[in-house]
Design an enzyme around this catalytic site. Sequence first.
Site, PDB file in Angstrom:
ATOM      1  N   ASN A   1      24.634 -36.739  17.469  1.00 34.22           N
ATOM      2  CA  ASN A   1      24.514 -35.287  17.481  1.00 34.22           C
ATOM      3  C   ASN A   1      23.445 -34.899  18.496  1.00 34.22           C
ATOM      4  O   ASN A   1      22.255 -34.822  18.179  1.00 34.22           O
ATOM      5  CB  ASN A   1      24.165 -34.767  16.087  1.00 34.22           C
ATOM      6  CG  ASN A   1      25.311 -34.937  15.116  1.00 34.22           C
ATOM      7  OD1 ASN A   1      26.283 -34.190  15.153  1.00 34.22           O
ATOM      8  ND2 ASN A   1      25.211 -35.943  14.262  1.00 34.22           N
ATOM      9  N   GLU A   2      23.889 -34.682  19.710  1.00 36.90           N
ATOM     10  CA  GLU A   2      22.983 -34.440  20.820  1.00 36.90           C
ATOM     11  C   GLU A   2      22.312 -33.069  20.702  1.00 36.90           C
ATOM     12  O   GLU A   2      22.723 -32.227  19.904  1.00 36.90           O
ATOM     13  CB  GLU A   2      23.756 -34.532  22.141  1.00 36.90           C
ATOM     14  CG  GLU A   2      24.451 -35.858  22.372  1.00 36.90           C
ATOM     15  CD  GLU A   2      23.485 -37.008  22.659  1.00 36.90           C
ATOM     16  OE1 GLU A   2      22.286 -36.898  22.309  1.00 36.90           O
ATOM     17  OE2 GLU A   2      23.928 -38.021  23.230  1.00 36.90           O
TER      18      GLU A   2
END
Length: 684
Positions: free
Chosen positions: A212-213
């Site tokens: 989850n950037e």
Amino acid sequence: MRPTAAPSRSTTLRLRARSLTIIQSTDYAMATDAASSESSARTQATAPFTEGPSHTSHGTDYERVPVLIFDDPGEMATRVALRIATLIEERQAVGQSAVLGLPTGSTPIGVYQELVRMHQEEGLDFSNVVTFNLDEYYPMEPESLQSYHRFMHENLFDHINIPPEQIHIPRGDIPQDEVERHCLEYEHAITKAGGIDLQLLGIGRSGHVGFNEPGSGAKTRTRLIILDEITRKDAASDFFGEENVPEEAITMGVGTILDANEIILMATGEHKGPIVRRAVEEPPTREVTASYLQEHANATFYLDRAAAGELTREKTPWRVREVEWDAQKAKRAVIWLSQKTGKAIPRLEPADFYQHQLHALVHRYDHVDDLAREVFDDLRQRITYPEALFSGDRVIVFSPHPDDDVISMGGMLDQLVRNDNEITVAYMTNGSVAVFDADVRRYLRFLKMSASALGLSEDALNDFETVRDALITFMETREPGEVAPEALQAIKAYVRYSEAVAAIEVMGLDAEHARFLDMPFYKTGRIRKDPIGEADVQVVLDLLEEVNPEHIFVAGDLSDPHGTHRMCYQAIKAALARYRDTSAESADPSGPQIWLYRGAWQEWETHRANIFLPMTKSDLDRKVEAIFKHESQKDRAMFPGAYDEREFWQRARDRNRDTAETLNALGLPEFYAAEAYVKTYTMP
């Protein structure tokens, strides 16, 4: 089958539950390892302003999520494994499944090793466990070396009795048009399993959990995501180059993670310190997805002391609570205040202390001048000029990779040679995976062109060309990360060995002073290494018994990208314990003096170092010249680390200059450069 001598499952469950209750009742306590006191009076590390034993500490208002801090990463892994084992047996006791969310990477490997040990030695039963992995690269075949499917089977699933149908890992080998459906099915499988009971996480340098950037929302679900540049740089070593890292991955969403009943995030190493502080102490933000854990009712950060180093309670504890002042804390505070105010230590005034919440420290002394003078004199005494170093002693310099010696302690090595010490430089791994194929082709071309000058017979030349052609064919057709033939691995090792000898020749040593230990744990032909085993410890022990050193130098920077420094440190520590146990007849019953150095990844903090070695410009130039001899690592190293784009010689130069400038700013003598060390008799 559970061994007959082992406690019953119910007894084991009660013991684990009791242990867990003790752990949780510490109110975010800092888990500590008792420090050994042997020979403490004999080392400079017991001078008035050195680091003392660890004390229990508590979370502060700065911390927006519970945090546990451990001196020993191994203890941290054991505690996490204990929590997982307790959950498994609690669920078994009531006939339910235990649903685990699992990560990959180097951080959880210790947990997986301990769970495997519990299964094999204590009979921990995994038959009721259901697992859901966080993520997988896309595209990625399950059998690929970098596949998280392969990672999980090699490190956990193949060694326990979990039913295959209860293992869930996102698929990286499905067509693009099926990815969305696959992600929905993954979410449905989690729901059908009753939700995740315990989610284990790591944290990326950009603050991501799973993949989850930055920019990911708190309600996101399992999906295909484009990887951040930092993430791809961090993964470059596993893929033998950033250009080989997939641009996408399938990951659980933040919302999926937050749905878990309990979350444990683990982090180790100094390089994780800044992002951990943001995740723990700053408000939740899309830029640091790990910060969303603050909104979870049962999330805890498990950190080693290095990863916790930037937290306010660790870096400047006097700002957040009443401090029990001792000499070491006073020293740290005075150095911090000097740097904060831009004043040399002797120039600090009472108002400086009062303005920075150091009232209690001031009142321990009749006058601030007394405190400043004590700290200043302590630092000044730690400056060790070359002529004050020991001479005529037996020395082993342990170098994890074939260039760490000159990168990290080239100045010290140079001076030890000048002082006529008996030096053995022990290169612990062969470093072969860090050599580019292009370098091998260059050397093969050289041998071909110089065959007549070397006097090779026609038969020998034909044999050489057969081997050369096979190696070149492999190099031209290999997949990224594909394990090389033994001949190619050996050639790459010899490249590193020859460079290492050339480097120490700059210091006045030669091949007779180099020992290539070629430790077994490293010889996988891949980035991921085997765990440290008995054979590794024995290699180090044999050398200790052969040389009987009076001093050993050990790499104390444990944040190299793929953990080789940490593993070498572990092997030395185990071997040294045995060596001391069997050296009762030694003239020095405490064993060798230990000098911990740092270099390629970070430097010792000023308040922790107890030896500063001044260097002249010519000293630093000679050190850089030695680093240059490692040609295969110059200009473009295979594994430079993702968070520092400078070459290793530039890091060494800048670090040594910065250390000297730091000392100068504190009011100490001005030097061109300096190296820092922690001198002790016990390895922390």
